[in-house]
Design a protein around this motif. Sequence first.
Motif, PDB file in Angstrom:
ATOM      1  N   HIS A 170       8.118  -7.484   4.887  1.00 21.45           N
ATOM      2  CA  HIS A 170       6.582  -6.676   5.350  1.00 21.45           C
ATOM      3  C   HIS A 170       6.324  -6.100   4.261  1.00 21.45           C
ATOM      4  CE1 HIS A 170       9.328  -6.555   8.954  1.00 21.45           C
ATOM      5  NE2 HIS A 170       9.960  -6.332   8.565  1.00 21.45           N
ATOM      6  N   GLY A 171       6.339  -6.945   3.036  1.00 22.86           N
ATOM      7  CA  GLY A 171       5.599  -5.858   1.952  1.00 22.86           C
ATOM      8  C   GLY A 171       5.941  -5.140   1.134  1.00 22.86           C
ATOM      9  N   GLN A 172       7.032  -4.117   1.332  1.00 24.06           N
ATOM     10  CA  GLN A 172       7.048  -2.963   1.182  1.00 24.06           C
ATOM     11  C   GLN A 172       7.771  -2.854  -0.218  1.00 24.06           C
ATOM     12  OE1 GLN A 172       9.714  -0.575   3.815  1.00 24.06           O
ATOM     13  NE2 GLN A 172      11.554  -1.623   3.073  1.00 24.06           N
ATOM     14  N   ASN A 173       8.388  -3.138  -0.799  1.00 23.12           N
ATOM     15  CA  ASN A 173       8.654  -3.321  -2.356  1.00 23.12           C
ATOM     16  C   ASN A 173       7.525  -2.676  -3.204  1.00 23.12           C
ATOM     17  OD1 ASN A 173      11.934  -3.656  -1.676  1.00 23.12           O
ATOM     18  ND2 ASN A 173      11.999  -4.186  -2.749  1.00 23.12           N
ATOM     19  N   THR A 174       8.223  -2.799  -4.612  1.00 19.56           N
ATOM     20  CA  THR A 174       6.775  -2.570  -5.123  1.00 19.56           C
ATOM     21  C   THR A 174       7.565  -2.735  -6.634  1.00 19.56           C
ATOM     22  OG1 THR A 174       7.084  -0.453  -6.111  1.00 19.56           O
ATOM     23  CG2 THR A 174       5.398  -0.850  -4.656  1.00 19.56           C
ATOM     24  N   ALA A 175       6.690  -3.503  -7.232  1.00 14.52           N
ATOM     25  CA  ALA A 175       7.533  -3.933  -9.027  1.00 14.52           C
ATOM     26  C   ALA A 175       7.655  -2.684  -9.588  1.00 14.52           C
ATOM     27  CB  ALA A 175       6.573  -4.922  -9.896  1.00 14.52           C
ATOM     28  N   ARG A 176       7.457  -1.946 -10.879  1.00 14.21           N
ATOM     29  CA  ARG A 176       7.914  -0.505 -12.222  1.00 14.21           C
ATOM     30  C   ARG A 176       6.688  -1.552 -12.548  1.00 14.21           C
ATOM     31  NH1 ARG A 176      11.465   0.977 -16.579  1.00 14.21           N
ATOM     32  NH2 ARG A 176      10.704   3.722 -16.090  1.00 14.21           N
ATOM     33  N   GLY A 177       6.374  -0.372 -12.766  1.00 12.91           N
ATOM     34  CA  GLY A 177       4.406  -0.271 -13.194  1.00 12.91           C
ATOM     35  C   GLY A 177       4.125  -1.073 -12.405  1.00 12.91           C
ATOM     36  N   GLN A 178       3.992  -1.415 -11.578  1.00 14.85           N
ATOM     37  CA  GLN A 178       2.525  -1.799 -10.712  1.00 14.85           C
ATOM     38  C   GLN A 178       1.533  -0.906 -10.258  1.00 14.85           C
ATOM     39  OE1 GLN A 178       3.723  -4.143  -7.367  1.00 14.85           O
ATOM     40  NE2 GLN A 178       2.038  -4.475  -6.175  1.00 14.85           N
ATOM     41  N   PHE A 179       1.890  -0.070 -10.081  1.00 12.06           N
ATOM     42  CA  PHE A 179       1.154   1.046  -9.621  1.00 12.06           C
ATOM     43  C   PHE A 179       1.547   2.119 -11.288  1.00 12.06           C
ATOM     44  CE2 PHE A 179       1.826  -0.800  -5.710  1.00 12.06           C
ATOM     45  CZ  PHE A 179       0.838  -1.030  -6.133  1.00 12.06           C
ATOM     46  N   PRO A 180       1.325   2.508 -12.137  1.00  8.25           N
ATOM     47  CA  PRO A 180       1.500   3.337 -13.134  1.00  8.25           C
ATOM     48  C   PRO A 180       1.271   5.243 -13.055  1.00  8.25           C
ATOM     49  CG  PRO A 180      -0.179   1.739 -14.023  1.00  8.25           C
ATOM     50  CD  PRO A 180       0.316   1.528 -12.576  1.00  8.25           C
ATOM     51  N   TRP A 181      -0.165   4.723 -11.950  1.00  8.97           N
ATOM     52  CA  TRP A 181      -1.374   5.988 -11.890  1.00  8.97           C
ATOM     53  C   TRP A 181      -0.145   7.227 -10.687  1.00  8.97           C
ATOM     54  CZ3 TRP A 181      -2.969   1.732 -11.083  1.00  8.97           C
ATOM     55  CH2 TRP A 181      -3.191   1.113  -9.321  1.00  8.97           C
ATOM     56  N   HIS A 182       1.351   6.571  -9.900  1.00  5.87           N
ATOM     57  CA  HIS A 182       1.846   7.330  -9.399  1.00  5.87           C
ATOM     58  C   HIS A 182       2.802   7.696  -9.859  1.00  5.87           C
ATOM     59  CE1 HIS A 182       2.747   8.607  -4.574  1.00  5.87           C
ATOM     60  NE2 HIS A 182       4.044   8.423  -5.479  1.00  5.87           N
TER      61      HIS A 182
END
Length: 472
Positions: A217-229
Amino acid sequence: MFLQMGCRLHVSLVLVMFWVLPSHLYAAEDSSENYGGIERARQKTNLHHPPSPCPSVFSYEGREAEKDKWFGVILVTTEELLTGLRLDLMLDRPASLLGNWIGEVKSKDNTRFTILNLNQTVIPGPPLSIRIFVKFPEGENIPRLRSIHVNGRQICPADHVMSSGSMPVTPGPITTTRKNPPVTVRRQDSDVRSSPETGGVTECGRVAVQPAPLITHGQNTARGQFPWHAALYQSKDIHLKYICGGSLIGPRTILTAAHCVTKSTVSRPVEADTLLVYLGKYHLKQWSEGGVQDKQVAEILVHPEYNSSNYQSDLALLILSSPVQFTKYVRPVCLWDKTEVDLENVINKEGIVTGWGYDENGQITEELKMAKMPVVSQQVCLWSNRDFYPHFTSDMTYCAGFRNGSSVCNGDSGGGMVFPRNWSDGSVTWMLRGVVSLSKPKGLNQPVCDPTNFVVFTDAAKYLDWIQSHVK
């Protein structure tokens, strides 16, 4: 007859003499003296300090309070640099006054007090010692300390769990595994952001952490993958409640949705000192992870045309009290290219939205999630539900989603939709196109989003002049 009258006169005289006796004569009675001594002893015993609710963090000065006040010391330690200090203290009963020597004090009920100093820095290492005093009416029960929070984290009694909550469209998206078509634009000079704290230069939209492979389902992210959030919290009494997401677009600027930071029935912003912004955060309720920066909000700028009835111009900028430090976990996202604001450039292309929201099981997510969502045309959006979308859409908004359960949901409001820009050298720059605004609820009595309907985004690319004029 004479005897009866004399008797009555005698009684009257006795009564008069009783009432005019000097009050100091009562103290000569042994029983009164004993009672006064017991009462004074009881009051003196009540002045003794109880045990501290957190001896390693807070201690009372001396063995007992003075007749109308007591003093205490708070030791504040941190594993990360704190720029801006907020102390929330709770007493077990109202006090006349709480004082200190480090910041401004506010209280609405004289039981919950906030000490705020936006310029105070707390560095890792030896604790910062903060002396306080509490005044109370002499002879009444003494207010005692119950709890202490530092920048939203409870340190007394020890507790590493933070409350979380939601707003119209806010905590994490659900999922999809479809691939995102690239969008090609040229690199701009405005894509470079400098950090006064580090003296260095950080290019916006660049990620230092390699993303993890997408799982089912592709819902997980890696820490630092979206550092602006960014995670936005608002204080409720002495507790912080997660309310919305946001995007870092400058060293001191967060872009979010106006409805996240305004009072529900009007378009006026909430008090800035009730907000706290966390950057570099991955786990919503975990405090021990490194690389997290928390910032106080100095100013809230709501778009002047924001309408709280139909959510038009649903944008706000949060000006932080101090610049962030750019790291691999905290970096700004790029604003959209002014030459490509036409919506046709992104229709049928998938953008990514991140946040902490409700998953497919209706549970608040602990880890930062992501959803890929295709942008649809205005006509497709309007015709999908002619009773709802015509009231909340315009040429300054756009709709996105699959209508198959893969969507953002309560908790994702204010978060940005970003698109990757691929360069010939193989690098990728992430650009922010829209801000999550609202979605159709499941029903009148179900204030939870319906993931089978499109989500409405404020088209931030149409507001670049206003945004860029305030970025700090």
